[in-house]
Design a protein around this motif. Sequence first.
Motif, PDB file in Angstrom:
ATOM      1  N   UNK A 284       5.690  -2.800  10.670  1.00  0.00           N
ATOM      2  CA  UNK A 284       6.765  -2.422   9.746  1.00  0.00           C
ATOM      3  C   UNK A 284       6.198  -1.551   8.621  1.00  0.00           C
ATOM      4  N   UNK A 285       6.715  -0.360   8.495  1.00  0.00           N
ATOM      5  CA  UNK A 285       6.349   0.517   7.389  1.00  0.00           C
ATOM      6  C   UNK A 285       7.475   1.506   7.179  1.00  0.00           C
ATOM      7  N   UNK A 286       7.413   2.203   6.077  1.00  0.00           N
ATOM      8  CA  UNK A 286       8.357   3.294   5.846  1.00  0.00           C
ATOM      9  C   UNK A 286       7.556   4.491   5.362  1.00  0.00           C
TER      10      UNK A 286
ATOM     11  N   UNK B 197       4.388   9.982   2.225  1.00  0.00           N
ATOM     12  CA  UNK B 197       4.003   8.785   1.487  1.00  0.00           C
ATOM     13  C   UNK B 197       4.392   7.615   2.386  1.00  0.00           C
ATOM     14  N   UNK B 198       3.384   6.887   2.844  1.00  0.00           N
ATOM     15  CA  UNK B 198       3.591   5.719   3.697  1.00  0.00           C
ATOM     16  C   UNK B 198       3.544   4.488   2.810  1.00  0.00           C
ATOM     17  N   UNK B 199       4.508   3.584   3.002  1.00  0.00           N
ATOM     18  CA  UNK B 199       4.532   2.326   2.271  1.00  0.00           C
ATOM     19  C   UNK B 199       4.504   1.188   3.288  1.00  0.00           C
ATOM     20  N   UNK B 200       3.602   0.245   3.064  1.00  0.00           N
ATOM     21  CA  UNK B 200       3.453  -0.876   3.978  1.00  0.00           C
ATOM     22  C   UNK B 200       3.027  -2.104   3.188  1.00  0.00           C
ATOM     23  N   UNK B 201       3.497  -3.259   3.616  1.00  0.00           N
ATOM     24  CA  UNK B 201       3.123  -4.523   2.992  1.00  0.00           C
ATOM     25  C   UNK B 201       1.946  -5.119   3.749  1.00  0.00           C
TER      26      UNK B 201
ATOM     27  N   UNK C 236      -2.833   0.294  -4.204  1.00  0.00           N
ATOM     28  CA  UNK C 236      -2.594  -1.112  -3.871  1.00  0.00           C
ATOM     29  C   UNK C 236      -1.819  -1.726  -5.026  1.00  0.00           C
ATOM     30  N   UNK C 237      -0.603  -2.194  -4.725  1.00  0.00           N
ATOM     31  CA  UNK C 237       0.294  -2.709  -5.742  1.00  0.00           C
ATOM     32  C   UNK C 237       0.605  -4.170  -5.444  1.00  0.00           C
ATOM     33  N   UNK C 238       0.207  -5.103  -6.321  1.00  0.00           N
ATOM     34  CA  UNK C 238       0.527  -6.514  -6.070  1.00  0.00           C
ATOM     35  C   UNK C 238       2.038  -6.728  -6.098  1.00  0.00           C
TER      36      UNK C 238
ATOM     37  N   UNK D  92       0.848  -1.180   0.000  1.00  0.00           N
ATOM     38  CA  UNK D  92       0.000   0.000   0.000  1.00  0.00           C
ATOM     39  C   UNK D  92       0.888   1.236   0.000  1.00  0.00           C
ATOM     40  N   UNK D  93       0.539   2.185  -0.837  1.00  0.00           N
ATOM     41  CA  UNK D  93       1.117   3.525  -0.807  1.00  0.00           C
ATOM     42  C   UNK D  93      -0.006   4.453  -0.360  1.00  0.00           C
ATOM     43  N   UNK D  94       0.230   5.160   0.720  1.00  0.00           N
ATOM     44  CA  UNK D  94      -0.799   6.017   1.304  1.00  0.00           C
ATOM     45  C   UNK D  94      -0.221   7.427   1.418  1.00  0.00           C
ATOM     46  N   UNK D  95      -0.916   8.399   0.855  1.00  0.00           N
ATOM     47  CA  UNK D  95      -0.472   9.785   0.917  1.00  0.00           C
ATOM     48  C   UNK D  95      -1.338  10.515   1.940  1.00  0.00           C
ATOM     49  N   UNK D  96      -0.685  11.238   2.867  1.00  0.00           N
ATOM     50  CA  UNK D  96      -1.425  11.878   3.950  1.00  0.00           C
ATOM     51  C   UNK D  96      -0.627  13.022   4.554  1.00  0.00           C
TER      52      UNK D  96
END
Length: 114
Positions: free
Chosen positions: A39-41, A72-76, A102-104, A9-13
């Motif tokens: 775990x996220x970045x 931009x938050x990235x999390x699996x 949502x990126x497979x 997931x890429x989440x912009x906030x």
Amino acid sequence: MERFLFCKLEIFLPESHLAAVQRALMESDAGHIGAYDCCLSYSRVTGCWRPLPGSDPYLGREGELCSEPELKVEVTCRTAEVDRTVEAVKRVHPYEEPVINVIPLYRTSFSEVE
């Protein structure tokens, strides 16, 4: 998309909502990798948009081009849980139209880990 075990997931906030989104992700078990969770970045980005007539923007005014610092938050997350996770993020996200991509993931280093 079900053939992919995981997605990203890429989440912009706005930075002000990072803690709320982190809690929503944790409660959805997103970012669980083996013996680690939460775990996220995130990285700083600049978002640009123009609110159209009838919109109710969190920031900016209708018809005006806007740009603001964002994260931009990235999390699996497990693909089987992606709908529940996206809905949890939407509940705490301040934007009228949050951007949640949502990126497979074809492969990860932890694909077979429960």
